[in-house]
Every structure is written in C-alpha cells, then in structure tokens.
Scaffold this motif. Structure first.
Motif, mmCIF file in Angstrom:
data_model
loop_
_atom_site.group_PDB
_atom_site.id
_atom_site.type_symbol
_atom_site.label_atom_id
_atom_site.label_comp_id
_atom_site.label_asym_id
_atom_site.label_seq_id
_atom_site.Cartn_x
_atom_site.Cartn_y
_atom_site.Cartn_z
ATOM 1 N N ASN A 141 -0.213 4.808 -0.263
ATOM 2 C CA ASN A 141 -1.007 4.431 0.914
ATOM 3 C C ASN A 141 -2.483 4.203 0.577
ATOM 4 N N ASP A 142 -2.708 3.711 -0.619
ATOM 5 C CA ASP A 142 -4.067 3.404 -1.057
ATOM 6 C C ASP A 142 -4.324 1.909 -0.808
ATOM 7 N N ASP A 143 -4.943 1.592 0.311
ATOM 8 C CA ASP A 143 -5.167 0.194 0.680
ATOM 9 C C ASP A 143 -6.066 -0.533 -0.314
ATOM 10 N N ASP A 144 -7.065 0.148 -0.818
ATOM 11 C CA ASP A 144 -7.987 -0.472 -1.762
ATOM 12 C C ASP A 144 -7.286 -0.798 -3.073
ATOM 13 N N LEU A 145 -6.444 0.116 -3.544
ATOM 14 C CA LEU A 145 -5.705 -0.132 -4.782
ATOM 15 C C LEU A 145 -4.714 -1.277 -4.597
ATOM 16 N N SER B 36 0.823 -1.209 0.000
ATOM 17 C CA SER B 36 0.000 0.000 0.000
ATOM 18 C C SER B 36 0.855 1.255 0.000
#
Length: 210
Positions: free
Chosen positions: A69-73, A64
């Motif tokens: 820091n894009d957890d969904d991506l 991430s």
C-alpha cells in the motif's frame, strides 16, 4: 569511470559510452538520431504524466496493494519500468542494426565502438535476441546480481520489459538469450557496466537510486 567525460544532470552522470548508444533514428541516414538515454528519460517522463493524469485510481490501488500500500513506490515503479523498457537496445546486436533498408544501408555502430564498447563482427543482419527479450535478460541479471533478488522476483518485474511490444516473452527465446551472451553484451564487463549505468540513470531520475 576514470578518464572519461561525463554528462551531469543534477546528481546524475553518464559516461561517453552510455551517451554513444542510439535509441531511435529517422530510418533514412545518420543525420538525425536520438540517443538511447534520452529516449529512456523521455519514456519515464511520459509515464509519470500518464500515471498522474490518466491511470484509473483502481489500477493504481492494485499496484500499490502489492507493494504494501505504498502509493509513492507504486508510482516510482511504474515510471522506472517504462524508463528502462528499451534497455535491450544497449546491446551489440541492436547497435549493429542498419538504420535503413537495403544492402548498402548505413549503421551507427561506429558510435559505440568509438566510445570504447567492443563490437562483434557479423551481427549486422542478426535480429536475435530482439531488444525486448534482451532487455528482460539484462534486467533480470541486474536485479539478481546488483540487488541480490531471487530469480522469481527478478523475472516478475523484468518480464514487463520482455513483453513491452505486446507479446509475452517466449521461454525458449529467453533461454537462448541467456545462453547467447555475446549478442547481448553479457559476456563483456564494459557492456554490462554500461547497461547498469543506464538502468541506474533511470532509477536516479525516478528517485529510486541508492
């Protein structure tokens, strides 16, 4: 995809060509075989399960972090790469493989031929490029031509596919696969379109389409 029947799964459509490709067989005869697109969808589903229930938080954080820091991506990327790991099977050289052993072993090559994918004579006993190597080259091409990524960025992600059998991609074998486009279908617009279609099928399934 004019004049073709399509399979619709929600908003996802697949052509007869994409559905004709085999991914797994029973290694005995042609009575049982798993379409490649089903294997790809199964792999993506299992990757989602593994990410959600098994991958340590620290590992997720590292992935991430490198994605802003894009957890969904990060989750979608992991599932996407797992889903497309066998895209190298969407090639003439793999589809021509015999499904069992011995000189009289049967092949499922007639399925893609019948669906309109051109095949090349003499590939039955050829094992180069392997499907991981072909898969990396296919995914590099897709990222660079469809999404306009640079070579370095394309390789950074596609190498996951190239090494999915546990061995880092060999530079000379990759270069040979890039030059030998016939075996991978990269000199055929029909094959390239079908490869793109399968990649985008997984991207859509994961929620990375568009």
């Amino acid at each position: 995809m004019e004049n073709e029947d399509v399979m619709c799964d929600g908003e996802i459509e697949l052509s007869d060509r994409a559905k004709s490709l085999w991914g797994k067989t029973n290694r005995v005869d042609d009575t049982e075989w798993l379409p490649l697109y089903v294997h790809m969808a199964d792999s993506a589903a299992m990757a989602a399960r593994i990410w959600d229930t098994w991958v340590p938080y620290g590992t997720k954080s590292i992935i991430s972090r490198d994605l802003g820091n894009d957890d969904d991506l990060a989750r979608k990327l992991m599932i996407f790469l797992a889903g497309v790991h066998d895209i190298g099977k969407a090639t003439p050289v793999f589809q021509a493989k015999p499904i069992s052993f011995g000189p009289d072993a049967e092949s499922l090559v007639w399925k893609p031929e019948q669906a309109g994918l051109p095949m090349i004579a003499g590939l039955r006993d050829t094992s180069h490029p392997t499907h991981p190597i072909a898969g990396q080259v296919i995914l590099e091409r897709y990222f660079s031509l469809v999404h306009k990524w640079g070579g370095r960025e394309s390789r950074q992600y596609a190498c996951v596919v190239g090494g999915h059998h546990g061995t880092p991609p060999d530079k000379s074998k990759l270069e040979s696969a890039r030059l030998g486009k016939t075996e991978s279908g990269l000199d055929s617009e029909v094959w390239k379109t079908t490869q793109n279609e399968l990649i985008e099928f997984i991207a859509g399934t994961v929620g990375m389409g568009g």
